[in-house]
Design a protein around this motif. Sequence first.
Motif, PDB file in Angstrom:
ATOM      1  N   LEU A   1     -42.113  47.715  58.189  1.00 54.66           N
ATOM      2  CA  LEU A   1     -42.809  46.683  57.396  1.00 54.66           C
ATOM      3  C   LEU A   1     -41.793  45.673  56.953  1.00 54.66           C
ATOM      4  CD1 LEU A   1     -45.106  49.297  55.022  1.00 54.66           C
ATOM      5  CD2 LEU A   1     -45.898  47.545  56.649  1.00 54.66           C
ATOM      6  N   ALA A   2     -40.496  46.078  56.933  1.00 57.53           N
ATOM      7  CA  ALA A   2     -39.612  44.970  56.263  1.00 57.53           C
ATOM      8  C   ALA A   2     -39.393  43.856  57.216  1.00 57.53           C
ATOM      9  CB  ALA A   2     -38.282  45.596  55.860  1.00 57.53           C
ATOM     10  N   THR A   3     -39.710  44.180  58.670  1.00 57.11           N
ATOM     11  CA  THR A   3     -39.451  43.250  59.716  1.00 57.11           C
ATOM     12  C   THR A   3     -40.348  42.153  59.623  1.00 57.11           C
ATOM     13  OG1 THR A   3     -41.060  44.615  61.235  1.00 57.11           O
ATOM     14  CG2 THR A   3     -38.821  45.071  61.314  1.00 57.11           C
ATOM     15  N   VAL A   4     -41.697  42.124  58.751  1.00 55.92           N
ATOM     16  CA  VAL A   4     -42.332  41.191  58.553  1.00 55.92           C
ATOM     17  C   VAL A   4     -42.502  40.817  57.250  1.00 55.92           C
ATOM     18  CG1 VAL A   4     -43.830  41.564  60.508  1.00 55.92           C
ATOM     19  CG2 VAL A   4     -44.384  42.749  58.515  1.00 55.92           C
ATOM     20  N   GLY A   5     -41.457  41.034  56.259  1.00 60.69           N
ATOM     21  CA  GLY A   5     -41.385  40.712  55.085  1.00 60.69           C
ATOM     22  C   GLY A   5     -42.328  41.468  53.916  1.00 60.69           C
ATOM     23  N   LYS A   6     -42.745  42.453  54.358  1.00 61.88           N
ATOM     24  CA  LYS A   6     -43.619  43.497  53.394  1.00 61.88           C
ATOM     25  C   LYS A   6     -42.712  44.624  53.002  1.00 61.88           C
ATOM     26  CE  LYS A   6     -48.019  42.366  55.476  1.00 61.88           C
ATOM     27  NZ  LYS A   6     -49.210  43.085  55.876  1.00 61.88           N
ATOM     28  N   ARG A   7     -43.021  44.959  51.708  1.00 62.87           N
ATOM     29  CA  ARG A   7     -42.460  46.008  50.907  1.00 62.87           C
ATOM     30  C   ARG A   7     -43.224  47.538  50.857  1.00 62.87           C
ATOM     31  NH1 ARG A   7     -41.643  46.277  44.594  1.00 62.87           N
ATOM     32  NH2 ARG A   7     -40.774  48.630  44.271  1.00 62.87           N
ATOM     33  N   LEU A   8     -42.769  48.473  51.271  1.00 66.30           N
ATOM     34  CA  LEU A   8     -43.433  49.651  51.113  1.00 66.30           C
ATOM     35  C   LEU A   8     -43.123  50.168  49.454  1.00 66.30           C
ATOM     36  CD1 LEU A   8     -45.307  52.010  52.363  1.00 66.30           C
ATOM     37  CD2 LEU A   8     -43.103  53.181  52.945  1.00 66.30           C
ATOM     38  N   ARG A   9     -43.979  50.491  48.578  1.00 62.79           N
ATOM     39  CA  ARG A   9     -43.540  50.837  47.465  1.00 62.79           C
ATOM     40  C   ARG A   9     -43.718  52.534  47.463  1.00 62.79           C
ATOM     41  NH1 ARG A   9     -44.972  46.895  43.295  1.00 62.79           N
ATOM     42  NH2 ARG A   9     -45.589  45.095  44.257  1.00 62.79           N
ATOM     43  N   THR A  10     -42.513  53.091  47.452  1.00 62.55           N
ATOM     44  CA  THR A  10     -42.193  54.481  47.437  1.00 62.55           C
ATOM     45  C   THR A  10     -42.158  55.365  46.196  1.00 62.55           C
ATOM     46  OG1 THR A  10     -39.791  54.007  47.693  1.00 62.55           O
ATOM     47  CG2 THR A  10     -41.083  53.919  49.722  1.00 62.55           C
ATOM     48  N   VAL A  11     -41.979  56.394  46.278  1.00 59.56           N
ATOM     49  CA  VAL A  11     -41.683  57.326  45.031  1.00 59.56           C
ATOM     50  C   VAL A  11     -40.750  58.227  45.210  1.00 59.56           C
ATOM     51  CG1 VAL A  11     -44.171  57.342  44.583  1.00 59.56           C
ATOM     52  CG2 VAL A  11     -43.115  59.166  45.871  1.00 59.56           C
TER      53      VAL A  11
END
Length: 262
Positions: A170-180
């Motif tokens: 996801l970071a390759t397109v500037g998006k962030r995965l919200r993790t726990v």
Amino acid sequence: MTDASILGLFAHPDDEVLAAGGVLARHAAAGARTAVVTATWAPDSHRAEELAHALRILGAAEPRMLGYADHQVPDSAPEQPRLCDAPLDEAVGRVVEHMRAFRPDIVITHDPSGASGHPDHVRTHQITVLAVHASGLPDLHPHAGPAWTPRSLWLAAYPQVGARDLADLLATVGKRLRTVPDEMVTSPVDVRPWISQKQEALFAHRSEVARARSLPALLSGLPDSSRADLLSTEWFMCHDLTPSQVPPQHVPDLHPGTGCEA
């Protein structure tokens, strides 16, 4: 608990595959009843048609759609309010009606952050948790059918370390995965035996696969083996809903419970 019935509640068509497609396929294959309530998009939209196709692949029942508008796509449900603008009690009551009609053992929905932080994901989480409580109380929404309390609530989440490869994608397109934190995930589920169904169901959401920068589009561009690796585990924070274990109604403050097995 592979014979336990499941009702998934997700914000958008395709969320059901990404968050729990393997678990839905696994339980359906074991003969369990499975169904999905989708909060946004009109029942006569192209995405509803794609959703119906995906659910058939996963062995789930026909779509159940609340019909609210997507936060970012008002035309997804013309003349209907956006999910985040809909009266809370109305939305909860509509979910309670589905819950009491279907009478699931397990309810699955987004975690408090919604993985992506999308307002529709967060709102769907809040509505679902309130509905799980309200469904078991006969004095609330009395016209929605006889009271029913599921056995457990599963919140689909992504562990910080376990989902690092997905976050990197996801970071390759500037998006962030919200993790726990990884230790908050109580039930990781290996769905590799159902990976072909899960991938086929994902590709059934053709409009999302074709949309630049969407997760389905990113996944579709990977080699088959790499895509299978990213989709082969589904993670959940599970809460036992027996009376002594019911989590508090302050939705964002839920903590992992026990007694939830895949």
